[in-house]
Write a protein that holds these residues in place. Structure first.
Motif, PDB file in Angstrom:
ATOM      1  N   GLY A  14       0.824  -1.218   0.000  1.00 37.95           N
ATOM      2  CA  GLY A  14       0.000   0.000   0.000  1.00 37.95           C
ATOM      3  C   GLY A  14       0.854   1.262   0.000  1.00 37.95           C
ATOM      4  O   GLY A  14       0.588   2.217  -0.731  1.00 37.95           O
ATOM      5  N   THR A  15       1.898   1.235   0.828  1.00 33.62           N
ATOM      6  CA  THR A  15       2.787   2.387   0.962  1.00 33.62           C
ATOM      7  C   THR A  15       3.449   2.724  -0.379  1.00 33.62           C
ATOM      8  O   THR A  15       3.448   3.870  -0.833  1.00 33.62           O
ATOM      9  N   GLN A  16       4.004   1.696  -1.033  1.00 28.25           N
ATOM     10  CA  GLN A  16       4.723   1.928  -2.287  1.00 28.25           C
ATOM     11  C   GLN A  16       3.753   2.166  -3.447  1.00 28.25           C
ATOM     12  O   GLN A  16       4.050   2.943  -4.361  1.00 28.25           O
ATOM     13  N   ALA A  17       2.594   1.512  -3.389  1.00 29.48           N
ATOM     14  CA  ALA A  17       1.625   1.656  -4.482  1.00 29.48           C
ATOM     15  C   ALA A  17       1.197   3.108  -4.640  1.00 29.48           C
ATOM     16  O   ALA A  17       1.090   3.623  -5.755  1.00 29.48           O
ATOM     17  N   GLU A  18       0.971   3.781  -3.513  1.00 27.44           N
ATOM     18  CA  GLU A  18       0.567   5.201  -3.580  1.00 27.44           C
ATOM     19  C   GLU A  18       1.620   6.030  -4.301  1.00 27.44           C
ATOM     20  O   GLU A  18       1.310   6.886  -5.134  1.00 27.44           O
ATOM     21  N   ARG A  19       2.876   5.774  -3.977  1.00 28.39           N
ATOM     22  CA  ARG A  19       3.974   6.547  -4.591  1.00 28.39           C
ATOM     23  C   ARG A  19       4.101   6.249  -6.082  1.00 28.39           C
ATOM     24  O   ARG A  19       4.266   7.159  -6.893  1.00 28.39           O
ATOM     25  N   ILE A  20       4.046   4.963  -6.424  1.00 32.71           N
ATOM     26  CA  ILE A  20       4.213   4.583  -7.844  1.00 32.71           C
ATOM     27  C   ILE A  20       3.058   5.157  -8.669  1.00 32.71           C
ATOM     28  O   ILE A  20       3.252   5.696  -9.754  1.00 32.71           O
ATOM     29  N   LEU A  26      -0.941   6.415 -12.595  1.00 35.03           N
ATOM     30  CA  LEU A  26      -1.740   5.185 -12.709  1.00 35.03           C
ATOM     31  C   LEU A  26      -2.889   5.208 -11.716  1.00 35.03           C
ATOM     32  O   LEU A  26      -2.830   5.891 -10.690  1.00 35.03           O
ATOM     33  N   VAL A  27      -3.922   4.443 -12.005  1.00 31.60           N
ATOM     34  CA  VAL A  27      -5.013   4.262 -11.050  1.00 31.60           C
ATOM     35  C   VAL A  27      -4.555   3.209 -10.043  1.00 31.60           C
ATOM     36  O   VAL A  27      -4.129   2.111 -10.426  1.00 31.60           O
ATOM     37  N   HIS A  28      -4.615   3.553  -8.760  1.00 35.34           N
ATOM     38  CA  HIS A  28      -4.202   2.637  -7.690  1.00 35.34           C
ATOM     39  C   HIS A  28      -5.423   1.859  -7.217  1.00 35.34           C
ATOM     40  O   HIS A  28      -6.358   2.449  -6.678  1.00 35.34           O
TER      41      HIS A  28
END
Ligand code: B4P
Length: 189
Positions: A14-20, A26-28
């Motif tokens: 979750g932490t890294q997905a927000e940043r990427i 991109l849609v998270h």
């Protein structure tokens, strides 16, 4: 780009997905966040999912696939990052059926030892972050989700990323891997 982020509970998906997602536009899509929102809103799905989540079990595949399929469809043109989905082979098969061949650019596998997982989750302290539930979630991860590592390896999509160290360290490692994935995504679209 169409990405999947794979890893144990607390590995930092979750932490890294927000940043990427923010960096690459991109849609998270986080199944954990969507399920927690459904529980919070007291929807039919939320009522069905709650007991599974409280125990650290996976919510039944049919409910999760139905919840996410439409969102994946809507996000397809812009590109998406799936965080916490798929979590077992049945979900991976459902995703492959929906997207068809060449549907994913990259699967990022965040690797973190179990003792570091427990330490991070106890510190986070969410409702399902108790010693007992964490142990169960790790068991479910090794049994149900880890087989996806070789599944995606066989498809030539898997990139392992060391998830130890600081949040910034991990973001940096992911960034390096994503450059290669980005090239593939651009070439396809
Ligand atoms: P999820 O919401 O997916 O949660 P998670 O795996 O516990 O967390 P994540 O890996 O995202 O960790 P985070 O970045 O927050 O799942 C919860 C439940 O929902 C599941 O148990 C299941 O019941 C259900 N569910 C979800 N998807 C499902 C599906 N597809 N099928 C069936 N059921 C499903 O990081 C954790 C903590 O570590 C945070 O506090 C963070 O700040 C910290 N952290 C992150 N990176 C760090 C670093 N580098 N160093 C130090 N701390 C770090």
């Amino acid at each position: 780009m169409r990405l999947v982020l794979l890893g144990a509970p607390g590995a930092g998906k979750g932490t890294q997905a927000e940043r990427i997602a923010a960096r690459h536009g991109l849609v998270h899509l986080s199944t954990g966040d969507l399920l927690r929102a459904a529980v919070g809103a007291g929807t039919d799905l939320g009522r069905k999912a709650k007991a599974f989540m409280d125990r650290g079990d996976l919510v039944p595949d049919g409910l999760v696939v139905e919840m996410i399929a439409e969102r994946i469809r809507e996000a397809s043109d812009r590109g998406f990052l799936l965080d916490g989905f798929p979590r077992n082979v049945a979900q991976a098969e459902a995703l492959a059926t929906q997207l068809g061949e060449g549907g994913l650019d990259c699967v990022l596998h965040l690797r973190l030892p179990d003792d570091a997982v427990v330490e991070r989750l106890l510190k986070r302290g969410r409702g399902d972050d108790t010693q007992e539930v964490i142990r169960d979630r790790l068991g479910v991860y090794h049994r149900e989700t880890e087989p996806l590592v070789s599944w995606y390896q066989d498809l030539g999509l898997l990139h392992a990323v060391d998830a130890t160290g600081s949040i910034d360290d991990v973001t940096q490692r992911l960034g390096a891997v994503l450059e290669a994935c980005g090239t593939v995504g651009d070439a396809r679209s």
